[in-house]
Scaffold this motif. Sequence first.
Motif, PDB file in Angstrom:
ATOM      1  N   THR A 126      33.792  47.847  36.455  1.00  0.00           N
ATOM      2  CA  THR A 126      34.533  49.115  36.519  1.00  0.00           C
ATOM      3  C   THR A 126      33.558  50.252  36.783  1.00  0.00           C
ATOM      4  O   THR A 126      32.344  50.113  36.599  1.00  0.00           O
ATOM      5  CB  THR A 126      35.266  49.435  35.202  1.00  0.00           C
ATOM      6  OG1 THR A 126      34.340  50.011  34.262  1.00  0.00           O
ATOM      7  CG2 THR A 126      35.920  48.215  34.590  1.00  0.00           C
ATOM      8  N   ARG A 127      34.081  51.370  37.193  1.00  0.00           N
ATOM      9  CA  ARG A 127      33.306  52.608  37.180  1.00  0.00           C
ATOM     10  C   ARG A 127      33.483  53.238  35.786  1.00  0.00           C
ATOM     11  O   ARG A 127      34.262  52.730  34.972  1.00  0.00           O
ATOM     12  CB  ARG A 127      33.823  53.558  38.258  1.00  0.00           C
ATOM     13  CG  ARG A 127      33.633  53.050  39.694  1.00  0.00           C
ATOM     14  CD  ARG A 127      34.454  53.832  40.681  1.00  0.00           C
ATOM     15  NE  ARG A 127      35.893  53.654  40.455  1.00  0.00           N
ATOM     16  CZ  ARG A 127      36.849  54.183  41.190  1.00  0.00           C
ATOM     17  NH1 ARG A 127      36.544  54.972  42.211  1.00  0.00           N
ATOM     18  NH2 ARG A 127      38.123  53.981  40.903  1.00  0.00           N
TER      19      ARG A 127
ATOM     20  N   ASP B 152      39.992  52.603  35.461  1.00  0.00           N
ATOM     21  CA  ASP B 152      39.283  51.375  35.856  1.00  0.00           C
ATOM     22  C   ASP B 152      39.187  50.409  34.678  1.00  0.00           C
ATOM     23  O   ASP B 152      39.412  49.204  34.809  1.00  0.00           O
ATOM     24  CB  ASP B 152      37.859  51.706  36.306  1.00  0.00           C
ATOM     25  CG  ASP B 152      37.787  52.262  37.717  1.00  0.00           C
ATOM     26  OD1 ASP B 152      38.780  52.853  38.172  1.00  0.00           O
ATOM     27  OD2 ASP B 152      36.735  52.094  38.360  1.00  0.00           O
TER      28      ASP B 152
ATOM     29  N   THR C 273      30.776  48.265  32.807  1.00  0.00           N
ATOM     30  CA  THR C 273      31.014  49.637  33.246  1.00  0.00           C
ATOM     31  C   THR C 273      29.698  50.386  33.353  1.00  0.00           C
ATOM     32  O   THR C 273      28.691  49.986  32.755  1.00  0.00           O
ATOM     33  CB  THR C 273      31.959  50.365  32.276  1.00  0.00           C
ATOM     34  OG1 THR C 273      32.344  51.617  32.844  1.00  0.00           O
ATOM     35  CG2 THR C 273      31.309  50.588  30.919  1.00  0.00           C
TER      36      THR C 273
ATOM     37  N   ILE D 278      40.160  47.104  39.798  1.00  0.00           N
ATOM     38  CA  ILE D 278      40.834  48.319  40.263  1.00  0.00           C
ATOM     39  C   ILE D 278      40.794  48.442  41.783  1.00  0.00           C
ATOM     40  O   ILE D 278      41.590  49.181  42.382  1.00  0.00           O
ATOM     41  CB  ILE D 278      40.186  49.575  39.625  1.00  0.00           C
ATOM     42  CG1 ILE D 278      41.065  50.826  39.811  1.00  0.00           C
ATOM     43  CG2 ILE D 278      38.807  49.813  40.211  1.00  0.00           C
ATOM     44  CD1 ILE D 278      42.325  50.814  39.002  1.00  0.00           C
ATOM     45  N   SER D 279      39.905  47.699  42.430  1.00  0.00           N
ATOM     46  CA  SER D 279      39.673  47.900  43.868  1.00  0.00           C
ATOM     47  C   SER D 279      40.854  47.467  44.723  1.00  0.00           C
ATOM     48  O   SER D 279      41.092  48.044  45.790  1.00  0.00           O
ATOM     49  CB  SER D 279      38.408  47.165  44.322  1.00  0.00           C
ATOM     50  OG  SER D 279      38.553  45.764  44.176  1.00  0.00           O
TER      51      SER D 279
END
Length: 506
Positions: free
Chosen positions: A75-76, A81, A99, A49-50
């Motif tokens: 991911t967060r 994410d 995650t 996602i960054s």
Amino acid sequence: MTRKIDIFDTTLRDGEQSPGASMNTEEKLVIARELLRMHVDVIEAGFPISSPGDFESVRKISELVGYDAVTCALTRAIEKDIVVAADALQFTKRPRIHTGIGVSESHMRDKLRVTPDECIERAVAAVTCAKRYVDDVQFYAEDAGRSDYDFLARVIQAVVDAGATVVNIPDTTGYSLPDEFGRRIKYLVDNVRGIEDVIIAVHCHNDLGMATALAMAGVAAGARQIECTINGLGERAGNTAMEEVVMAIRMHGAELDAHTDINTREFVKASRLVSSITGMSVQANKAIVGANAFAHSSGIHQDGVLKKRDTYEIIDPADVGAGESQIVLTARSGHAALKHRLEELGYEFDEQKLDELYEAFLNLADKKKEVYDEDLESLVNERDREDGALFSLEGLQISCGFPLKPTATLTVKDPEGQVVTVCDWGTGPVDAAYKAVNQVLGADNDLMEYSVQSVTRGIDALGEVTVRVKAANGEIYTGRGADGDIIVSSTKAYLNALNRLLSDRR
């Protein structure tokens, strides 16, 4: 059978977060191929996602890896994410979504601004969401090293019940002490139902220089996965170094009841590859892969290693791809090391000759940080040139500079053993020295050629001078000299040439 400890490499994700160490997709693929050659169990390919670039890197690495390792994406605890990570991993054969959420009081209060109950709800929601896309879900309890024991156990219990297959207990800030961190892992083993059915992972940072010790304490307490990077690359002071924990497990496998499947002979190669791609140098005294990891300069150590390697080395250098032990010649080296290196170069001397060479070696070593093979060969050749010489150099002092007139004070021993001292001047220090030599030797000649070259690298290198002189009868004689002082080298070379001329005349 001992426990298999999975090696989870995060060089391409956490390692890349080290300032100045960013990599493009092609560079990450090169490192990923090396990780596969090392038989790494899990490759954390990135944080999709960054950025679009990181998404593409994860996608391409996941295609490359296939069945050879688990491909993991970070991911967060945010649904978007997780969806993006699942998309990036869609082509891999063994996907894992990693995650998690912060679980320390500091992270919940100051960063996330959630209550403990809300933290647990978000953790469970993230694991539940990830399970819709992949079977293998890893949960990280960020800043677990500073979290409350009971609350950490509640979080881990909740995500285990939600279907997490791996629970990652990070010491995110490198704060913990090894004993305390081991007790934290043991507390989870004893207080979380079903923990035996999932893998406990440890992810330790090196802020206090204890990342390896923390990871090993975690393994001793029951962890079955270590998150690490090549060279210990990572944010701030870095992460646990893969090469260190793997070799520690190999050395202490029986007492830890543990082993890994890592091909350790790739360590030095992998270290240099990551260093060259990221531009992050490896310190010389870095364990396992540093330039000095298997180098010995102390005479006592050198003598022991030459007699039996394991007197001072617990690891065979070949086992990590480092070739063999290095005997570094310095002023602290002894007779045994000098004799060993000379024999490797093809020279054999009796004890008297070796003692003479050792004295000359010490004189040179006092002027240089390290004596190289080329220095030794030059030293041996210089001794050979001096043996049997009609005239030998006993001393030389030069005064020169602007606006001074260059002068040379020369002391020479003649064939009868008489010591003669003369003084002369010239247009430069070499010219002054050569005129002084001519005073003593009285050998008419023409200097045809004068050249200087460095024997080895560094500003303290030996300078080797070659001269060619033409006698009155037309014969040409070559002379060579080597010394740390280029004027002394020049004088030795000139004396060497004239000694040959006079020997022929006699």
